[in-house]
Each structure stands twice: as structure tokens, then as C-alpha cells.
Design a protein around this motif. Structure first.
Motif, PDB file in Angstrom:
ATOM      1  N   ASP A 256       0.799  -1.222   0.000  1.00  0.00           N
ATOM      2  CA  ASP A 256       0.000   0.000   0.000  1.00  0.00           C
ATOM      3  C   ASP A 256       0.833   1.274   0.000  1.00  0.00           C
ATOM      4  OD1 ASP A 256      -2.406  -1.250  -0.201  1.00  0.00           O
ATOM      5  OD2 ASP A 256      -2.868  -1.221   1.924  1.00  0.00           O
ATOM      6  N   GLY A 257       2.120   1.165  -0.311  1.00  0.00           N
ATOM      7  CA  GLY A 257       2.920   2.376  -0.486  1.00  0.00           C
ATOM      8  C   GLY A 257       3.775   2.732   0.714  1.00  0.00           C
ATOM      9  N   LEU A 258       4.188   4.017   0.736  1.00  0.00           N
ATOM     10  CA  LEU A 258       5.137   4.513   1.731  1.00  0.00           C
ATOM     11  C   LEU A 258       4.449   5.365   2.792  1.00  0.00           C
ATOM     12  CD1 LEU A 258       8.007   5.580  -0.708  1.00  0.00           C
ATOM     13  CD2 LEU A 258       7.760   3.420   0.533  1.00  0.00           C
ATOM     14  N   TYR A 259       4.890   5.170   4.027  1.00  0.00           N
ATOM     15  CA  TYR A 259       4.381   5.915   5.178  1.00  0.00           C
ATOM     16  C   TYR A 259       5.564   6.451   5.982  1.00  0.00           C
ATOM     17  CZ  TYR A 259      -0.276   3.744   4.548  1.00  0.00           C
ATOM     18  OH  TYR A 259      -1.495   3.336   4.071  1.00  0.00           O
ATOM     19  N   THR A 260       5.272   7.444   6.815  1.00  0.00           N
ATOM     20  CA  THR A 260       6.256   7.909   7.791  1.00  0.00           C
ATOM     21  C   THR A 260       5.721   7.638   9.194  1.00  0.00           C
ATOM     22  OG1 THR A 260       5.304  10.145   7.716  1.00  0.00           O
ATOM     23  CG2 THR A 260       7.254   9.705   6.353  1.00  0.00           C
ATOM     24  N   VAL A 261       6.625   7.385  10.120  1.00  0.00           N
ATOM     25  CA  VAL A 261       6.250   7.209  11.526  1.00  0.00           C
ATOM     26  C   VAL A 261       6.240   8.595  12.157  1.00  0.00           C
ATOM     27  CG1 VAL A 261       6.770   6.059  13.696  1.00  0.00           C
ATOM     28  CG2 VAL A 261       7.349   4.938  11.538  1.00  0.00           C
ATOM     29  N   GLU A 262       5.069   9.056  12.540  1.00  0.00           N
ATOM     30  CA  GLU A 262       4.921  10.415  13.051  1.00  0.00           C
ATOM     31  C   GLU A 262       5.294  10.526  14.526  1.00  0.00           C
ATOM     32  OE1 GLU A 262       4.005  13.238  11.201  1.00  0.00           O
ATOM     33  OE2 GLU A 262       4.512  11.787   9.624  1.00  0.00           O
ATOM     34  N   SER A 263       5.032   9.489  15.302  1.00  0.00           N
ATOM     35  CA  SER A 263       5.354   9.548  16.732  1.00  0.00           C
ATOM     36  C   SER A 263       5.442   8.144  17.309  1.00  0.00           C
ATOM     37  CB  SER A 263       4.303  10.367  17.502  1.00  0.00           C
ATOM     38  OG  SER A 263       3.009   9.791  17.349  1.00  0.00           O
ATOM     39  N   TYR A 275       0.665  -4.515  31.478  1.00  0.00           N
ATOM     40  CA  TYR A 275       2.010  -4.383  30.929  1.00  0.00           C
ATOM     41  C   TYR A 275       2.020  -3.346  29.804  1.00  0.00           C
ATOM     42  CZ  TYR A 275       3.196  -8.670  33.434  1.00  0.00           C
ATOM     43  OH  TYR A 275       3.416  -9.609  34.411  1.00  0.00           O
ATOM     44  N   LEU A 276       3.104  -2.603  29.703  1.00  0.00           N
ATOM     45  CA  LEU A 276       3.203  -1.532  28.729  1.00  0.00           C
ATOM     46  C   LEU A 276       3.539  -2.073  27.335  1.00  0.00           C
ATOM     47  CD1 LEU A 276       5.220   1.087  30.826  1.00  0.00           C
ATOM     48  CD2 LEU A 276       2.739   0.969  30.481  1.00  0.00           C
ATOM     49  N   VAL A 277       3.075  -1.341  26.329  1.00  0.00           N
ATOM     50  CA  VAL A 277       3.390  -1.683  24.938  1.00  0.00           C
ATOM     51  C   VAL A 277       3.915  -0.449  24.222  1.00  0.00           C
ATOM     52  CG1 VAL A 277       1.707  -3.555  24.771  1.00  0.00           C
ATOM     53  CG2 VAL A 277       1.013  -1.218  24.203  1.00  0.00           C
ATOM     54  N   CYS A 278       4.710  -0.676  23.190  1.00  0.00           N
ATOM     55  CA  CYS A 278       5.215   0.407  22.352  1.00  0.00           C
ATOM     56  C   CYS A 278       4.191   0.697  21.251  1.00  0.00           C
ATOM     57  CB  CYS A 278       6.545   0.020  21.720  1.00  0.00           C
ATOM     58  SG  CYS A 278       7.871  -0.357  22.886  1.00  0.00           S
ATOM     59  N   LYS A 279       3.844   1.949  21.088  1.00  0.00           N
ATOM     60  CA  LYS A 279       2.850   2.333  20.085  1.00  0.00           C
ATOM     61  C   LYS A 279       3.473   3.322  19.098  1.00  0.00           C
ATOM     62  CE  LYS A 279      -1.019   1.337  20.389  1.00  0.00           C
ATOM     63  NZ  LYS A 279      -1.852   0.173  19.977  1.00  0.00           N
ATOM     64  N   TYR A 280       2.948   3.264  17.859  1.00  0.00           N
ATOM     65  CA  TYR A 280       3.471   4.130  16.801  1.00  0.00           C
ATOM     66  C   TYR A 280       2.310   4.670  15.978  1.00  0.00           C
ATOM     67  CZ  TYR A 280       7.583   1.390  18.042  1.00  0.00           C
ATOM     68  OH  TYR A 280       8.582   0.776  18.741  1.00  0.00           O
ATOM     69  N   LEU A 281       2.522   5.857  15.438  1.00  0.00           N
ATOM     70  CA  LEU A 281       1.521   6.505  14.598  1.00  0.00           C
ATOM     71  C   LEU A 281       2.104   6.694  13.202  1.00  0.00           C
ATOM     72  CD1 LEU A 281      -1.263   7.855  14.448  1.00  0.00           C
ATOM     73  CD2 LEU A 281      -0.179   9.980  15.173  1.00  0.00           C
ATOM     74  N   PHE A 282       1.459   6.081  12.202  1.00  0.00           N
ATOM     75  CA  PHE A 282       1.915   6.140  10.816  1.00  0.00           C
ATOM     76  C   PHE A 282       1.034   7.072   9.999  1.00  0.00           C
ATOM     77  CE2 PHE A 282       4.049   2.393  12.191  1.00  0.00           C
ATOM     78  CZ  PHE A 282       5.042   2.070  11.267  1.00  0.00           C
ATOM     79  N   LYS A 283       1.632   7.759   9.050  1.00  0.00           N
ATOM     80  CA  LYS A 283       0.886   8.600   8.115  1.00  0.00           C
ATOM     81  C   LYS A 283       1.392   8.341   6.700  1.00  0.00           C
ATOM     82  CE  LYS A 283      -0.395  13.383   7.085  1.00  0.00           C
ATOM     83  NZ  LYS A 283      -0.243  14.809   7.486  1.00  0.00           N
ATOM     84  N   ARG A 284       0.467   8.194   5.771  1.00  0.00           N
ATOM     85  CA  ARG A 284       0.831   7.884   4.387  1.00  0.00           C
ATOM     86  C   ARG A 284       1.368   9.121   3.678  1.00  0.00           C
ATOM     87  NH1 ARG A 284      -2.000   6.236  -0.875  1.00  0.00           N
ATOM     88  NH2 ARG A 284      -1.052   4.210  -1.431  1.00  0.00           N
ATOM     89  N   LEU A 285       2.414   8.918   2.895  1.00  0.00           N
ATOM     90  CA  LEU A 285       2.965  10.013   2.114  1.00  0.00           C
ATOM     91  C   LEU A 285       2.010  10.384   0.981  1.00  0.00           C
ATOM     92  CD1 LEU A 285       6.719   8.938   1.887  1.00  0.00           C
ATOM     93  CD2 LEU A 285       5.748  10.782   3.252  1.00  0.00           C
ATOM     94  N   PRO A 286       1.979  11.655   0.587  1.00  0.00           N
ATOM     95  CA  PRO A 286       1.047  12.093  -0.479  1.00  0.00           C
ATOM     96  C   PRO A 286       1.503  11.639  -1.857  1.00  0.00           C
ATOM     97  CG  PRO A 286       2.449  13.908   0.214  1.00  0.00           C
ATOM     98  CD  PRO A 286       2.762  12.768   1.140  1.00  0.00           C
ATOM     99  N   ASP A 287       0.630  11.909  -2.843  1.00  0.00           N
ATOM    100  CA  ASP A 287       0.923  11.652  -4.265  1.00  0.00           C
ATOM    101  C   ASP A 287       1.183  10.184  -4.551  1.00  0.00           C
ATOM    102  OD1 ASP A 287       0.752  14.433  -4.729  1.00  0.00           O
ATOM    103  OD2 ASP A 287       2.856  14.693  -4.179  1.00  0.00           O
ATOM    104  N   GLN A 288       0.382   9.318  -3.942  1.00  0.00           N
ATOM    105  CA  GLN A 288       0.432   7.891  -4.218  1.00  0.00           C
ATOM    106  C   GLN A 288      -0.958   7.431  -4.661  1.00  0.00           C
ATOM    107  OE1 GLN A 288       3.232   5.485  -1.514  1.00  0.00           O
ATOM    108  NE2 GLN A 288       2.390   6.982  -0.094  1.00  0.00           N
ATOM    109  N   PRO A 289      -1.034   6.316  -5.381  1.00  0.00           N
ATOM    110  CA  PRO A 289      -2.355   5.815  -5.794  1.00  0.00           C
ATOM    111  C   PRO A 289      -3.244   5.568  -4.590  1.00  0.00           C
ATOM    112  CG  PRO A 289      -0.600   4.670  -6.965  1.00  0.00           C
ATOM    113  CD  PRO A 289       0.066   5.493  -5.905  1.00  0.00           C
TER     114      PRO A 289
END
Length: 299
Positions: A256-263, A275-289
């Protein structure tokens, strides 16, 4: 309402708020998966059976050619190889990766993108950031082995692939109950916190074992995603059919293309002991199908 359900809803509300803060720019048009018509294939011509054997003259010529081959090369005894220098040790990789079941029309798929390879020697290094040459967004594979063969996501099982400089790719295949997938942004839970040795009652139930400790950013996979949150290097994302997201494919695994990890942050996981878990927020890069939307079962 159980404590687990209360915690799940609280985490979902928090994750949705984080997604809203990104200010997503979704396209106005989102394609819907439609059955793909199999390509028409030419009918095989009937091969006429030749009742008569080869003439003695042809047999004699073939014998002479075979003798010449044995003297001048290591080729097998065949007139069609006479005078040819063929390297049988070289690997032959077919350019036609479409299974016979699709060619014959026995199977059709709701995935609209091209079908990738399922095996074979890698052409590109999967340990690189960004797109893989020749693999377009929307390409799908029947198995994780195919994703690995085409260098989109190297590991056959692990959901995260990365190194000291960040993550190269991630796979979404169900995830945690409180993760949110809005297609163009999603939350993702890290690795670790489970006893990989299993239990006495379920010694082989490793990946679904209950969490028994905190996750940590010291874990190599989690550290790679945390580094990506700092560098903002693009991460390749594949979605699998096991996910309940409307953006997941109905079959196989789709790029599904390229994303960046925002936080990246830590929060209490969905487990009785907190118990604690590691969480991440991804956002898709623009100009993709655009990402196709999964059709409902009745469509």
C-alpha cells in the motif's frame, strides 16, 4: 462491561484522537475492489501423434551429432543443442508469475493490482528505505513468501523489518484490538512482551501467548520504528487479509505504499496486569495511488 473492554475503548478513543490531530488528506475517490477478469489464453493446439518412427537416415544423423556433442561440449544428447553453448548452471527465472489457476479462469481475485512473484531469487535488497524498483503500489501476493521474494517485506513471519537506521517495512495482519487503521494513517503496536518459549499447555502457541512483561524500545524491532519516528525515512507498508480494516485486501498481502512514523510512545496494553506496549503513529505520504476499500461479503 469488563475491565478489558473498558481499557480497549479508552485506548481506541486515544488513538482516534491522535489520528484526527494529523489532519488527514484523504482523496475524494477511493476505488472499491472488483473481481478481475482472467486474461484470455490461447487454446492449446492438438499435437498429432506420429505413428511412423524416425527414418534410419535421421537416426544416423542424430547419432553423429550426439557423438560430436560428447567430444566438444557437455551438452545433453539432442540435435536442437548441436553447436550451442548453453550454461545449464545458470538460474532461469520466468517472467510469467501468474499461476495457472488464474490463467485458466478457475480462480478470480478481488484485488485490482498486479500479482507479484511467489518465489525465486531476489533482484533488489529489501534492506533499503523507500520504494522497490519495479514494484508498483497495489501489487499483491498470495503469501508472505512472495512479499519477501520481491523485497517489499523480507521476513516471512515478523511484522517489522528494520535496522539501526530505522524500519524498512511493516506488515499489518490483524494487530492489537485497540489499533486503528484509517488507511491513510494508522496506529501500530510493537514487538515483544510475550514468552516465546510458550507454556506447558500451549508450547507451540508462541505468537499468540499472553503478554507477560513490558515491551521496550530496546527491542531491535521497536528501536527501528522509534528511529524512523526521528528520521522520518519512508517505511513500506503491506496489509494482509487477516486484518479487519476496510482497507485490508480480501485475499493475500498488498503493498500500500510509503508511510512515515509520526510519533512513538508507551501506553498500557490490553492485558490484565497492565504491561506496557510500544505504540506508533503512521501517516501515508502524499501523491500515491489511492488505497482500495474492501468490499463487503455480500458484494
Amino acid at each position: 462491561m469488563s475491565a478489558y473492554e473498558k481499557q480497549r475503548l479508552a485506548n481506541i478513543a486515544k488513538n482516534k484522537k491522535l489520528l484526527e490531530e494529523l489532519g488527514l488528506n484523504k482523496p475524494f475517490f477511493e476505488p472499491v475492489e472488483k473481481p478481475r477478469k482472467p486474461q484470455a489464453t490461447a487454446k492449446k493446439r492438438k499435437i498429432e501423434q506420429i505413428e511412423d518412427n524416425d527414418s534410419p537416415q535421421k537416426k544416423s544423423s542424430r547419432t553423429l551429432d550426439a557423438s560430436s556433442d560428447r567430444q566438444n561440449s557437455t551438452l545433453r544428447r539432442s540435435t536442437r543443442n548441436s553447436g550451442k553453448a548453453i550454461d545449464y548452471s545458470a538460474e532461469i527465472i520466468s517472467e510469467d508469475y501468474i499461476p495457472d489457476s488464474f490463467k485458466a479462469g478457475i480462480r478470480v481475485t478481488k484485488n485490482t493490482g498486479p500479482l507479484g512473484r511467489e518465489d525465486g531469487k531476489r533482484v533488489h535488497d529489501p534492506k533499503k528505505f523507500g520504494a522497490i524498483p519495479g514494484i508498483e503500489v497495489g501489487t499483491w501476493w498470495e503469501s508472505r513468501q512472495g512479499c519477501s521474494a520481491d523485497s517489499i517485506h523480507a521476513p516471512w513471519v515478523a511484522g517489522i523489518s528494520g535496522g539501526p537506521e530505522g524500519a524498512y517495512s511493516v506488515a499489518l495482519s490483524g494487530g492489537y484490538d485497540d489499533d486503528i487503521d484509517d488507511g491513510y494513517a494508522f496506529t501500530y503496536t510493537g514487538s515483544g512482551g510475550r514468552d516465546l518459549r510458550g507454556t506447558k499447555t500451549a508450547p507451540k502457541n508462541l505468537r499468540t501467548a499472553p503478554q507477560s512483561s513490558d515491551q521496550s524500545f530496546d527491542h531491535s524491532f521497536n528501536a527501528a520504528l522509534k528511529k524512523s519516528a526521528e528520521t522520518k525515512k519512508p517505511v513500506r507498508v503491506i496489509r494482509g487479509f487477516k486484518s479487519t480494516s476496510n482497507y485490508a485486501p480480501t485475499e493475500g498481502y498488498r503493498y500500500d505504499g510509503l508511510y512515515t512514523v509520526e510519533s512513538a510512545w508507551m501506553q498500557k496494553g490490553l492485558n490484565p496486569k497492565g504491561y506496557l506496549v510500544c505504540k506508533y503513529l503512521f501517516k501515508r505520504l502524499p501523491d500515491q495511488p489511492p488505497i482500495p476499500v474492501r468490499m463487503s461479503g455480500g458484494d
